[in-house]
Design an enzyme around this catalytic site. Structure first.
Site, PDB file in Angstrom:
ATOM      1  CG  ASP A 297     -15.117  61.053 -24.343  1.00 60.12           C
ATOM      2  OD1 ASP A 297     -15.058  60.457 -25.448  1.00 60.12           O
ATOM      3  OD2 ASP A 297     -14.429  62.058 -24.079  1.00 60.12           O
TER       4      ASP A 297
ATOM      5  CE  LYS B 191     -13.810  58.219 -35.698  1.00 60.53           C
ATOM      6  NZ  LYS B 191     -12.761  57.646 -36.560  1.00 60.53           N
TER       7      LYS B 191
ATOM      8  CG  ASP C  87     -10.592  47.265 -34.588  1.00 56.36           C
ATOM      9  OD1 ASP C  87      -9.496  46.691 -34.527  1.00 56.36           O
ATOM     10  OD2 ASP C  87     -10.782  48.412 -34.160  1.00 56.36           O
TER      11      ASP C  87
HETATM   12  P1  AMP Z   1     -10.085  53.341 -33.005  1.00 55.94           P
HETATM   13  O1  AMP Z   1      -8.697  53.137 -32.500  1.00 55.94           O
HETATM   14  O2  AMP Z   1     -10.497  54.796 -33.120  1.00 55.94           O
HETATM   15  O3  AMP Z   1     -10.392  52.549 -34.232  1.00 55.94           O
HETATM   16  O4  AMP Z   1     -11.033  52.770 -31.853  1.00 55.94           O
HETATM   17  C1  AMP Z   1     -10.961  51.471 -31.353  1.00 55.94           C
HETATM   18  C2  AMP Z   1     -12.199  51.201 -30.550  1.00 55.94           C
HETATM   19  O5  AMP Z   1     -12.297  52.139 -29.473  1.00 55.94           O
HETATM   20  C3  AMP Z   1     -13.491  51.323 -31.322  1.00 55.94           C
HETATM   21  O6  AMP Z   1     -14.364  50.363 -30.815  1.00 55.94           O
HETATM   22  C4  AMP Z   1     -13.959  52.723 -30.995  1.00 55.94           C
HETATM   23  O7  AMP Z   1     -15.352  52.861 -31.113  1.00 55.94           O
HETATM   24  C5  AMP Z   1     -13.528  52.856 -29.558  1.00 55.94           C
HETATM   25  N1  AMP Z   1     -13.280  54.252 -29.182  1.00 55.94           N
HETATM   26  C6  AMP Z   1     -12.240  55.038 -29.545  1.00 55.94           C
HETATM   27  N2  AMP Z   1     -12.357  56.246 -28.968  1.00 55.94           N
HETATM   28  C7  AMP Z   1     -13.484  56.256 -28.252  1.00 55.94           C
HETATM   29  C8  AMP Z   1     -14.161  57.209 -27.444  1.00 55.94           C
HETATM   30  N3  AMP Z   1     -13.685  58.427 -27.238  1.00 55.94           N
HETATM   31  N4  AMP Z   1     -15.315  56.832 -26.859  1.00 55.94           N
HETATM   32  C9  AMP Z   1     -15.818  55.599 -27.029  1.00 55.94           C
HETATM   33  N5  AMP Z   1     -15.245  54.663 -27.774  1.00 55.94           N
HETATM   34  C10 AMP Z   1     -14.087  54.974 -28.379  1.00 55.94           C
HETATM   35 MG    MG Z   2     -11.602  52.026 -35.423  1.00 62.71          MG
END
Ligand code: AMP
Ligand code: MG
Length: 486
Positions: free
Chosen positions: A117, A105, A244
């Site tokens: 990013d 991750k 998700d």
């Molecule tokens: P999360 O809220 O961390 O579960 O993320 C929600 C979505 O945003 C998922 O598809 C993650 O892969 C994407 N995501 C979160 N942070 C980043 C990041 N810094 N770069 C790329 N994708 C991100």
């Molecule tokens: Mg997530």
């Protein structure tokens, strides 16, 4: 393996982006053991190539390769609204080790990064690393964390921070969002393949059903009911219960702005982005049920295939109805254990609820109230336990009820105490402890990360040397500004 079943219409085969000058911050001894990585006396892998592999800089390890790293597409509902395609925007699946998928991750951009990013900051990676392993030690279903690798690579969030890579392990990282993605895009063959994979690898009990897809839905729902009951039992608030972030194996996953209840507020919101409190502590069970409704919707085409002519939506709606009683039974069993009750009495639910209300009204510390309850004796009228509550009259009234109930138990005070201390932890990852470890780590001192790792690997043991780690935060230590930024 899950990823051998996913085609390139639903994933991207992509190598991690190199992380400049990586260094070890922490390795989980237990997780390393799980996948057969040997550690030296310094608690780091004896094979030095592991650093490059777990930083995302190499796919080669002593001649062995992870040949096809990948990021997968999933969709989902975020804060109650359909968000469309999301996907592994910064997590890359390297391959499998001893039946555990190994995912990095913060491993760089993928086709699914959208505006991101692809990186994860040190702060959030420390939290994910520590909490994954702490939850496991508490006996709660969770993805695991194998390692935490740091780098001086700059990453912009609200301020400039540095990048880290947390390597995670799970028998599968499949989410409800994968099913939602395939359903939303009419990829019914992919849905079938995914369901077949889950049944074969993770839910073999569904194989003998005449309607295996329906059986799979029921089993996934039951596992998630159990998981959320466990969260309630330790006062864990996930923070972002979007579909998700919900595992198809019923594991706690995607640690973000989570928090454990300190001074109990049953409506506690740990994620400041969640202004409406959709994911507050007391709403988690209902929200998990809601997420299972998302899964049910996504599985309608599958159930239609196996029950042609029947109303698939109706069948799934009925199956979804099993969630509340399953959750409640799990919750009641768990809290009976927390109160040291091994028998069943009709008013137990009321007794438990009235304790939670008392804790809420008095803002008593969730963990310490339960932990110290084991010292209350059946007969002895006096107890220091009541000192944790301001409203002594209400507390004494509850204690009287509790003692009356304990009279129905055959176990001695000592037996009950021993039993309860294996259920009610002494040490949890309190936000202020994580925050202190983060601040030290941001100054390149990882001793506190490692100390917390050690303490939280034995949450039920007394550990007298670390007594202060069991205390609730002082008013000026309370962490108030956890956001989704990570
Ligand atoms: P999360 O809220 O961390 O579960 O993320 C929600 C979505 O945003 C998922 O598809 C993650 O892969 C994407 N995501 C979160 N942070 C980043 C990041 N810094 N770069 C790329 N994708 C991100
Ligand atoms: Mg997530």
């Amino acid at each position: 393996m899950a990823f051998s079943l996913i085609g390139d219409d639903t994933c991207q085969f992509i190598a991690p982006s190199p992380l400049p000058d990586p260094y070890w911050i922490a390795v989980s001894t237990e997780a390393a053991e799980l996948v057969g990585i040997s550690l030296g006396s310094n608690q780091l892998p004896t094979d030095p190539d592991w650093l490059a592999v777990l930083a995302g800089n190499s796919a080669e390890l002593g001649g062995r390769l992870f040949p096809k790293p990948m990021a997968t597409a999933y969709s989902g509902h975020q804060f109650g609204h359909w968000a469309g395609q999301l996907g592994d925007g910064r997590a890359i699946l390297l391959g499998e080790l001893k039946h555990q998928e190994l995912q990095l991750k913060g491993a760089g951009m993928t086709r699914y990064s959208r505006m991101g990013d692809g990186r994860a900051v040190l702060r959030s990676s420390i939290r994910e690393f520590l909490c994954s392993e702490a939850m496991h030690a508490l006996g709660i279903p969770t993805t695991r964390a194998l390692s935490l690798v740091g780098s001086k690579q700059a990453v912009r969030r609200e301020t400039m921070e540095t990048a880290a890579v947390c390597s995670r392990l799970a028998p599968s990282f499949i989410r409800i969002g994968h099913f939602e993605h395939y359903a939303a895009n009419g990829l019914h063959v992919r849905s079938q393949e995914l369901a077949a994979y889950l049944i074969e690898a993770h839910y073999p009990e569904c194989q003998s059903s005449s309607t295996p897809y329906l059986a799979l839905f029921k089993a996934i729902s039951a596992r998630n009911a159990r998981c959320v009951a466990h969260w309630q039992g330790v006062g864990f608030c996930h923070g972002v219960l979007n579909s998700d972030n919900i595992s198809a194996l019923g594991l706690t996953m995607d640690y973000g702005p989570f928090g454990f209840l300190d001074h109990t507020a049953l409506d506690h919101i740990c994620n400041h982005t969640d202004s409406g409190g959709r994911y507050a502590y007391h709403r988690q069970p209902k929200i998990m049920h809601w997420n299972m409704a998302c899964l049910a919707n996504a599985m309608v085409p599958l159930v239609e295939m196996e029950s042609p002519g029947d109303d698939a939506a109706d069948i799934l709606r009925t199956a979804l109805g099993a969630f509340p009683p399953e959750y409640e039974a799990e919750w009641l069993g768990l809290f009976r254990g927390k109160l040291g009750l091994q028998t069943v009495a009709p008013d137990d639910m009321e007794l438990i609820e009235s304790l939670l209300q008392l804790m809420h009204a008095n803002r008593a510390d969730f963990t310490n109230v339960f932990r110290s309850l084991s010292a209350v004796q059946k007969k002895d009228g006096h107890s220091n336990w009541r000192d944790q509550f301001l409203d002594r009259d209400a507390t004494d009234a509850w204690l009287t009820q509790y003692r009356t109930r304990l009279m129905q138990e055959s176990s001695s005070d000592a037996e009950r105490a021993a039993h309860m201390n294996r259920i009610n932890p002494k040490f949890i990852l309190r936000n202020h402890l994580a925050q202190r470890a983060i601040e030290m780590a941001q100054g390149d001192d990882f001793t506190e990360v490692n100390r917390l790792q050690l303490i939280l690997s034995r949450p039920f043991d007394e550990q007298p040397a670390f007594e202060q780690y069991a205390l609730a935060p002082l008013p000026d230590e309370v962490v108030t500004d956890l956001s989704c930024s990570s």
